[in-house]
Design a protein around this motif. Sequence first.
Motif, short mmCIF file in Angstrom:
data_model
loop_
_atom_site.label_atom_id
_atom_site.label_comp_id
_atom_site.label_asym_id
_atom_site.label_seq_id
_atom_site.Cartn_x
_atom_site.Cartn_y
_atom_site.Cartn_z
N LEU A 1 3.06 2.60 3.07
CA LEU A 1 2.26 2.42 4.27
C LEU A 1 2.55 1.03 4.84
CD1 LEU A 1 -1.09 3.95 3.00
CD2 LEU A 1 0.70 5.05 4.32
N SER B 1 -8.38 4.46 -1.85
CA SER B 1 -9.12 5.46 -1.08
C SER B 1 -10.36 5.90 -1.86
CB SER B 1 -8.23 6.65 -0.73
OG SER B 1 -7.66 7.19 -1.88
N GLU C 1 -4.61 6.74 -1.34
CA GLU C 1 -4.03 5.44 -1.03
C GLU C 1 -4.16 4.52 -2.24
OE1 GLU C 1 -4.57 1.98 2.33
OE2 GLU C 1 -5.23 4.01 2.77
N TRP C 2 -3.07 3.82 -2.56
CA TRP C 2 -2.99 2.95 -3.74
C TRP C 2 -2.42 1.60 -3.36
CZ3 TRP C 2 -4.69 5.18 -8.29
CH2 TRP C 2 -4.81 6.56 -8.29
N ARG C 3 -2.79 0.56 -4.12
CA ARG C 3 -2.17 -0.76 -3.96
C ARG C 3 -1.29 -0.98 -5.18
NH1 ARG C 3 -6.19 -4.27 -2.86
NH2 ARG C 3 -5.61 -4.31 -0.69
N GLU D 1 1.01 5.69 -0.41
CA GLU D 1 0.29 6.96 -0.40
C GLU D 1 0.98 7.88 -1.40
OE1 GLU D 1 -1.66 9.96 2.79
OE2 GLU D 1 0.41 9.36 3.14
N ARG E 1 0.86 -1.18 0.00
CA ARG E 1 0.00 0.00 0.00
C ARG E 1 0.89 1.23 0.00
NH1 ARG E 1 -5.51 -0.24 2.64
NH2 ARG E 1 -6.22 -2.28 2.03
N ASP F 1 -1.77 12.27 -1.90
CA ASP F 1 -2.80 12.25 -0.86
C ASP F 1 -3.89 11.22 -1.09
OD1 ASP F 1 -1.56 14.28 0.56
OD2 ASP F 1 -2.56 15.85 -0.61
N THR G 1 1.61 0.85 11.79
CA THR G 1 0.23 1.23 12.03
C THR G 1 -0.02 1.34 13.52
OG1 THR G 1 -0.45 0.08 10.03
CG2 THR G 1 -2.16 0.56 11.62
N CYS H 1 -0.49 1.03 -10.20
CA CYS H 1 -1.27 0.92 -8.97
C CYS H 1 -2.77 0.91 -9.25
CB CYS H 1 -0.97 2.11 -8.06
SG CYS H 1 0.76 2.25 -7.59
#
Length: 154
Positions: free
Chosen positions: A61, A40, A18-20, A13, A11, A16, A66, A36
């Motif tokens: 991320l 989000s 969120e991408w996989r 960022e 994951r 701004d 976390t 990606c």
Amino acid sequence: MSQPQYAPGMRLEVLDAEWRLTRMDHSIDGEYFLHCTGLSELVRGREASFLTRLEPNIRVLAPEKTALVDDLSPGFRAGLSNLDTQLRATASADDAVQLGHMDAMNTLDFRLEPTRQAPTTPALISIEKPVRTRLTFLESDTSTASKDWKISSK
């Protein structure tokens, strides 16, 4: 600063959002070309590609970084709502037909009335066999600039 190690499934960022990371290619300049899929809200399901040379603020991320936060809402509503939203957004992995609660509408009588009033037999529609046409150039006079075409049915 050392360049981060990228791997599919991570994951990220970027901008701004969120991408996989789905695929990673090396670019000619020694950087990476990251393919990606958006996670989000604004970019969910969208495909995008990023060059690490042009996007210097790509943040990985990492799950180990976390921080867990207590849900202080009454009855844990915020946490349950978040889990429910994620479960509804996740596609089912089996072959069964999945229906949501009460389908997509409340089954009130006035909404079902048009279906009850519709005729039970389908309307008869006459569909003719399609006619094949052939365009043929008529070579009557090759010296003229105009061309005549003949349409013939087969």
